[in-house]
Every structure is written in C-alpha cells, then in structure tokens.
Motif scaffolding. Structure first.
Motif, PDB file in Angstrom:
ATOM      1  N   TYR A 273     -64.543 -15.869 -59.422  1.00 42.42           N
ATOM      2  CA  TYR A 273     -65.527 -16.431 -60.339  1.00 42.42           C
ATOM      3  C   TYR A 273     -64.933 -16.473 -61.744  1.00 42.42           C
ATOM      4  N   ALA A 274     -65.227 -17.527 -62.481  1.00 44.74           N
ATOM      5  CA  ALA A 274     -64.803 -17.610 -63.878  1.00 44.74           C
ATOM      6  C   ALA A 274     -65.823 -18.409 -64.668  1.00 44.74           C
ATOM      7  N   LYS A 275     -65.989 -18.021 -65.933  1.00 46.04           N
ATOM      8  CA  LYS A 275     -66.892 -18.734 -66.837  1.00 46.04           C
ATOM      9  C   LYS A 275     -66.257 -18.783 -68.207  1.00 46.04           C
ATOM     10  N   ASN A 276     -66.245 -19.962 -68.816  1.00 45.44           N
ATOM     11  CA  ASN A 276     -65.844 -20.061 -70.214  1.00 45.44           C
ATOM     12  C   ASN A 276     -67.077 -20.405 -71.037  1.00 45.44           C
ATOM     13  N   GLN A 277     -67.364 -19.573 -72.006  1.00 47.65           N
ATOM     14  CA  GLN A 277     -68.560 -19.713 -72.851  1.00 47.65           C
ATOM     15  C   GLN A 277     -68.115 -20.091 -74.255  1.00 47.65           C
ATOM     16  N   ASP A 278     -68.681 -21.194 -74.778  1.00 51.35           N
ATOM     17  CA  ASP A 278     -68.325 -21.636 -76.119  1.00 51.35           C
ATOM     18  C   ASP A 278     -69.584 -22.044 -76.852  1.00 51.35           C
ATOM     19  N   ASN A 279     -69.843 -21.424 -77.994  1.00 54.19           N
ATOM     20  CA  ASN A 279     -70.990 -21.757 -78.825  1.00 54.19           C
ATOM     21  C   ASN A 279     -70.507 -22.382 -80.121  1.00 54.19           C
ATOM     22  N   ALA A 280     -71.294 -23.298 -80.672  1.00 54.89           N
ATOM     23  CA  ALA A 280     -70.921 -23.946 -81.925  1.00 54.89           C
ATOM     24  C   ALA A 280     -72.156 -24.267 -82.728  1.00 54.89           C
ATOM     25  N   ASP A 281     -72.019 -24.203 -84.044  1.00 53.93           N
ATOM     26  CA  ASP A 281     -73.027 -24.702 -84.970  1.00 53.93           C
ATOM     27  C   ASP A 281     -72.750 -26.179 -85.142  1.00 53.93           C
ATOM     28  N   THR A 282     -73.649 -27.026 -84.643  1.00 52.92           N
ATOM     29  CA  THR A 282     -73.362 -28.454 -84.583  1.00 52.92           C
ATOM     30  C   THR A 282     -73.218 -29.096 -85.946  1.00 52.92           C
ATOM     31  N   ASN A 283     -73.800 -28.491 -86.993  1.00 50.01           N
ATOM     32  CA  ASN A 283     -73.681 -29.061 -88.329  1.00 50.01           C
ATOM     33  C   ASN A 283     -72.541 -28.452 -89.138  1.00 50.01           C
ATOM     34  N   ASN A 284     -71.932 -27.390 -88.634  1.00 44.61           N
ATOM     35  CA  ASN A 284     -70.844 -26.718 -89.343  1.00 44.61           C
ATOM     36  C   ASN A 284     -69.766 -26.312 -88.350  1.00 44.61           C
ATOM     37  N   ALA A 285     -69.314 -27.273 -87.592  1.00 44.68           N
ATOM     38  CA  ALA A 285     -68.421 -26.967 -86.479  1.00 44.68           C
ATOM     39  C   ALA A 285     -67.044 -26.503 -86.933  1.00 44.68           C
ATOM     40  N   ASP A 286     -66.671 -26.724 -88.200  1.00 44.77           N
ATOM     41  CA  ASP A 286     -65.325 -26.382 -88.652  1.00 44.77           C
ATOM     42  C   ASP A 286     -65.237 -25.005 -89.295  1.00 44.77           C
ATOM     43  N   THR A 287     -66.364 -24.300 -89.389  1.00 50.25           N
ATOM     44  CA  THR A 287     -66.333 -22.968 -89.990  1.00 50.25           C
ATOM     45  C   THR A 287     -65.915 -21.934 -88.956  1.00 50.25           C
ATOM     46  N   ASP A 288     -65.842 -20.677 -89.382  1.00 51.64           N
ATOM     47  CA  ASP A 288     -65.349 -19.624 -88.499  1.00 51.64           C
ATOM     48  C   ASP A 288     -66.228 -19.471 -87.261  1.00 51.64           C
ATOM     49  N   ARG A 289     -65.609 -18.997 -86.219  1.00 51.51           N
ATOM     50  CA  ARG A 289     -66.332 -18.804 -84.964  1.00 51.51           C
ATOM     51  C   ARG A 289     -67.246 -17.597 -85.045  1.00 51.51           C
ATOM     52  N   ASP A 290     -68.331 -17.680 -84.308  1.00 52.13           N
ATOM     53  CA  ASP A 290     -69.221 -16.526 -84.164  1.00 52.13           C
ATOM     54  C   ASP A 290     -68.501 -15.507 -83.276  1.00 52.13           C
ATOM     55  N   SER A 291     -68.350 -14.284 -83.775  1.00 49.25           N
ATOM     56  CA  SER A 291     -67.549 -13.295 -83.062  1.00 49.25           C
ATOM     57  C   SER A 291     -68.175 -12.852 -81.749  1.00 49.25           C
ATOM     58  N   LYS A 292     -69.420 -13.241 -81.486  1.00 53.77           N
ATOM     59  CA  LYS A 292     -70.090 -12.813 -80.262  1.00 53.77           C
ATOM     60  C   LYS A 292     -70.258 -13.952 -79.263  1.00 53.77           C
ATOM     61  N   SER A 293     -69.685 -15.122 -79.531  1.00 51.50           N
ATOM     62  CA  SER A 293     -70.106 -16.285 -78.765  1.00 51.50           C
ATOM     63  C   SER A 293     -69.047 -16.904 -77.872  1.00 51.50           C
ATOM     64  N   ASN A 294     -67.773 -16.739 -78.164  1.00 54.16           N
ATOM     65  CA  ASN A 294     -66.746 -17.473 -77.427  1.00 54.16           C
ATOM     66  C   ASN A 294     -65.892 -16.511 -76.612  1.00 54.16           C
ATOM     67  N   TYR A 295     -65.950 -16.639 -75.310  1.00 52.96           N
ATOM     68  CA  TYR A 295     -65.238 -15.694 -74.455  1.00 52.96           C
ATOM     69  C   TYR A 295     -65.123 -16.283 -73.055  1.00 52.96           C
ATOM     70  N   THR A 296     -64.332 -15.609 -72.227  1.00 48.99           N
ATOM     71  CA  THR A 296     -64.120 -16.021 -70.842  1.00 48.99           C
ATOM     72  C   THR A 296     -64.345 -14.831 -69.922  1.00 48.99           C
ATOM     73  N   THR A 297     -65.034 -15.057 -68.821  1.00 49.06           N
ATOM     74  CA  THR A 297     -65.276 -14.029 -67.807  1.00 49.06           C
ATOM     75  C   THR A 297     -64.526 -14.408 -66.532  1.00 49.06           C
ATOM     76  N   LEU A 298     -63.771 -13.478 -65.998  1.00 52.99           N
ATOM     77  CA  LEU A 298     -63.056 -13.678 -64.738  1.00 52.99           C
ATOM     78  C   LEU A 298     -63.368 -12.514 -63.802  1.00 52.99           C
ATOM     79  N   SER A 299     -63.534 -12.803 -62.528  1.00 54.15           N
ATOM     80  CA  SER A 299     -63.719 -11.728 -61.545  1.00 54.15           C
ATOM     81  C   SER A 299     -63.187 -12.170 -60.196  1.00 54.15           C
ATOM     82  N   VAL A 300     -62.709 -11.220 -59.409  1.00 54.39           N
ATOM     83  CA  VAL A 300     -62.243 -11.469 -58.045  1.00 54.39           C
ATOM     84  C   VAL A 300     -62.842 -10.414 -57.133  1.00 54.39           C
TER      85      VAL A 300
END
Length: 551
Positions: A273-300
């Motif tokens: 199983y794998a999931k890539n999660q990506d969150n964005a502020d649609t009006n400020n997409a070029d600013t810094d990433r939210d430290s809690k929002s972008n990550y990947t989960t992998l499991s076997v």
C-alpha cells in the motif's frame, strides 16, 4: 492534554499556517475487493453527503428505487466501528432492496420533505451483461430550513446543496476483471453550528466543496495460478470557505495484492500500500509548505494462507512507514482465522492493524463541518485491532452474531466540545462487545436488532462524540405484495456532555403498475432534540415522500 494547548494557541493566533506548494505525486497502491453482485443503492438521508460508488456495484438496479430508509442524522459517524464482523452463514436481504427485473435498466426518483428540502436520484445501465457492466448515476439534494439550538433555543438556518455525477465500469475477461470508476461531487452549504467562543469562528459565507475521485483496478479470478489484484486511485478535495485563501488536497493511491499457490491448500503472497498526500493553499501556492500536510505512506504485508475443507487461516505481518513531513513507523499483525464448525455455526478471530487515512477527503464523509483553517488531522495508527466472534443460525430464518474486540490506536481524533469544530488527537484504547440478531419470515417480515457496548480509555481526554452504547432496531413488514412498512430505531447513549440519541422513523413503500413506486417517511417520531456534534442540532420531526419511475 495532547495537542489541545497547541490548538488553543493556534485558535488565539488566528490559526496561521504556511500555504503549500503542489508537488509531483507518487503512484500509490489500494486493495480492490473481488467483484460481487451487489446493487448500487443511493442512500438519501436527512443530512446527505454522497460517497464514491465502487465499480463492482453496478450490475443491478434496485427494484424499489426509493432511498434507503432514513436513519439518524448521525449516519456519517464521528467514530469508526471498533469491530468489523464477517457476514452471517445465512445473510438476509430486505425485500425493499430486491434487484430489478432484467428488462429494466434504470430509475429516476424525485421527492422532498416538509423541512423543506428536495432530492433527486437517477441511474442508468446502458451495459448490463456478464462481460460488460456500465452504470451512470447522478443525484441532487438541497434544503434551506430553520434549526433550534439546544444551548439557548435560538433559531439558526441550515443550508445544503449537494450534487453528484459518476460512472462505473466493469469488464469480465476469462480469468480476470477490470474495474474503473469516476465521481465528481459539488457541495455548497453553510456552517450552521452555534460554536463556543473558544472555537475558531469562520466567515459567514457558504462553504463550497469540490471533490473528485477516480480509480482503475484489476483482479484475477483463477486462484490456481499466481493471482493479483490492484487499484490505482486519485482524489482531489478543494474547499472555498469565504476566507482570503482556500485549501486543496491531492492524493495518489495504489494498493496491490499478489499471491501464488504453494500446494492445493497453501498460498504465499504480499500486499502493498502507498499514499502520497499533498495539500496546497490554492491562492498562495508558491509560499512555504505546510509542515503537517505533505508526506508519503508506504506499507507491505507478507502473508501465508492455509485453507481446509471448512476453515481458513491467514498469517501475516504489516510494516508501515511515513516519509516527508511526517515520520511515523508502524508494526502490526495481519492474522485472520475462521472455521465453519457445522453448517450452522461459524467461529472467527483476527488481529490486524495499520494506518487510518484522516485526509480532508475522508473526514468530509464523516463530518463536513470540521473547521478547514486548521492543521490537517494526523493519520491514526492502529497497532492492534483484535476481534473474536461467532455466527450461528438458530433456524433457517433466525441467526445471530456475537462478537468482542479490543483496539489500540495512536492519534485517534475527537471533536472536543470546548472547540466544537476543531479535531483533537489522543492515544486511545477501546473494548467493544456486541451482537446482532436477524430474523426473516419469507417475504412477509424481517427484523434486525444490533447493539454494541464501547468502553473507551483515552489519554488525558474524554471520549467526546464516541457513544458508550449504540445500535439499531429495524422491523420490516410486507402485508401485501405491493406494500411494505419499515420501522427504524437508532440509538446512541453515553456521549460525553451530549444528549442521548433515540431516533425513530417510519417508512411506507408502495409499488404500482410495472414501473412506479411511491414512498412516505416520517422522521424523528419521538420529537427528540439532540446534537450531531456540539452546537450542531439534528433535524426536527418531518415528513418526506417521493416517487420512483423504473425503466
């Protein structure tokens, strides 16, 4: 109290967050259940939120295409069941959900209630052979009505406008099947709750949600050779809530299971199983990433499967890791066993675990009123979900299921009354004991009684929005062939600082001619006042009805 002080400071500070930058997503893996002959049923509720339809649910149209009998407003539960139980030896089907005749390929349902609100539901199957099954469906539900708050009996206004358009397709080859689906949902509604001063107060403008989901999967049907099943999926969740910014979320998902026979009664396999999660502020997409929002989960999960004449054992181990802005490791068992001791008695047990996806897309299905301007809810991690139970048939018409379970979950999420619409996570353990009884007498009557006891133990926190007792009683009677009555009772007891729920509804369905059926439902027969979540009252007594045309 875990995360509460962090949230309180975030609330006071206006919940400042860093917008994100959309990154290229991974392809991820998601398990596709083997296709079953299950009808696509559209559920209309008093606070209806559509959910994605599986592609294997497209090969039949309901005979009586009225919405499923109304349940309590809390259908989209604030909790996940502590115990999942397998089907009974003699599964019962309500005659209200009988399949349509072979020459009927679709239906249209129109109706409304005295709240007032209006709903429409339509589906058509241009292809419905064994080789090809295609289903196209759409639905609409809208309402604009008054509600009374329990705290001070003041009046509020509740607005809902939900729209769904989707398509499913299934193709059968000789030794495997391919399944695909896509669904778009647009919802516009107001945050009608009366929130405490400690909670974050959002702008008064309507919220506008756009959800899209698509999947492509395949499953082999010949288990005598190396077998496979996989699903590739993509979901997008976008929300405009009247603030200067808006939020969006993208997920790429992949789930796979491959196995090969070692002998006539043994198999070896691995699930991934794998999931890539990506969150964005649609009006400020070029600013810094939210430290809690972008990550990947992998499991076997490697496993061995042993099968006897009347039993099956699955022995496996699940290993998972999150990367990127989150770094969590999880090791959990993946063990399941059942034995059919007799033709009428089944015993089962399991010990499983894994990550639980708490994405915005998933939480929307449970509570759309969660404040959007907060850090994303951490994925929950279950290190043990143990279950033990038995199914047994007393007679051909009467069967029972008794079960018990114990679950250990880190970062279980709760809606604490002090903050109302802001999730708080805490480590939790829950003991569950319950049972279900089902009785069916020909096509004349059927009864289902279910009750569960849940004993929560939460670190430094009450088990907010988690009932201690919950269950339902459904009684269906068909005195004559075209007429059916259903009495439905749903209860939730022992919710911390919230009133108990005793929701009773009565529905009547009448089929006439060959293509028509009508239904009337009386909801909240006890005139009970209760809240779905703190500050969010349920709908009052109301009468709804509609007409279905099958073609």
């Amino acid at each position: 109290m875990k995360t509460i002080n962090v949230i309180k400071r975030a609330v006071i500070a206006g919940l400042t967050r860093n917008p994100l930058k959309i990154i290229a997503a991974l392809v991820v893996m998601c398990a596709v259940a083997q296709a079953q002959n299950v009808s696509r049923e559209m559920t209309l509720e008093k606070d209806y939120v559509p959910s994605i339809k599986d592609a294997n649910k497209i090969n039949s149209v309901p005979d009586v295409a009225a919405p499923t009998a109304p349940q309590a407003d809390v259908r989209f539960a604030k909790y996940l069941s502590a115990v999942e139980v397998p089907s009974s030896p003699y599964p019962l089907q309500s005659s209200a959900s009988a399949f349509g005749s072979g020459d009927q390929i679709g239906y249209i349902t129109l109706g409304g209630s005295a709240l007032p609100d209006f709903f429409a539901d339509a589906a058509v199957q241009p292809l419905h052979s064994f080789a090809n099954q295609l289903n196209i469906f759409a639905s609409h539900h809208s309402g604009n009505y008054k509600v009374n708050f329990l705290q001070d009996d003041k009046e509020g206004k509740k607005k809902i406008n939900d729209n769904v358009l989707g398509v499913n397709y299934l193709h059968n080859f000789n030794t495997w099947k391919i399944l695909t689906d896509a669904q778009y949902t647009y919802s516009q509604y107001n945050d009608y709750g009366q929130l405490p001063v400690t909670s974050y107060q959002l702008p008064v403008a309507d919220w506008k949600d756009n959800l899209f989901a698509a999947h492509l999967g395949a499953v082999s049907t010949d288990l005598d050779v190396p077998a496979f099943k996989f699903d590739v999926g993509y979901t997008r969740f976008g929300q405009d809530y009247g603030a200067p910014d808006a939020k969006s979320e993208n997920r790429l998902l992949l789930d796979a299971d491959m196995s090969a026979p070692l002998s006539i009664d043994k198999r070896i396999g691995i699930k991934g199983y794998a999931k890539n999660q990506d969150n964005a502020d649609t009006n400020n997409a070029d600013t810094d990433r939210d430290s809690k929002s972008n990550y990947t989960t992998l499991s076997v999960s490697p496993y061995m499967l042993f099968e006897g004449a009347n039993w099956e054992t699955h022995l496996g181990l699940s290993v998972g890791k999150q990367f990127g802005d989150r770094s969590k490791f999880l090791l959990a068992p993946d063990v399941r066993f059942y034995v059919n001791a007799t033709d009428h008695l089944q015993l089962y047990a399991s010990a499983t675990g894994g990550f639980r996806d708490n994405s915005n897309y998933e939480l929307y299905q449970q509570n759309r009123y969660i404040a959007p301007y907060v850090l994303r809810v951490t994925d929950s991690r279950t290190s043990l979900n143990a279950k033990l139970g038995t199914n047994f048939a007393i007679t051909r018409s009467l069967n029972m299921d008794l079960h018990a379970g114990y679950r250990i979950t880190d970062d279980e999420w709760f809606l604490v009354n002090e903050y109302a619409n802001i999730p708080v996570s805490a480590d939790a353990k829950v003991l569950n004991v319950g049972g279900t009884m089902r009785y069916k007498h020909s096509d004349v009557a059927d009864i289902e009684l279910s009750a569960d006891y849940n004993n929560w133990n939460v670190a430094d926190l009450q088990s907010f929005n988690k009932p201690k007792f919950d269950g339902h009683l459904n009684i269906g009677v068909k005195p004559i062939e075209p007429l059916r009555f259903d009495l439905l009772y749903h209860f939730e007891l022992g919710r911390p600082e919230l009133d108990d729920i005793h929701d009773v509804s009565l529905r009547g369905t009448f089929s006439f001619a060959k293509h028509f059926s009508a239904f009337v439902a009386i909801n909240n027969l006890l005139f009970q006042k209760y809240e779905l979540w703190y500050g969010y009252p349920a709908n009052p007594f109301n009468v709804m009805g509609g007409l279905t045309y099958r073609f």
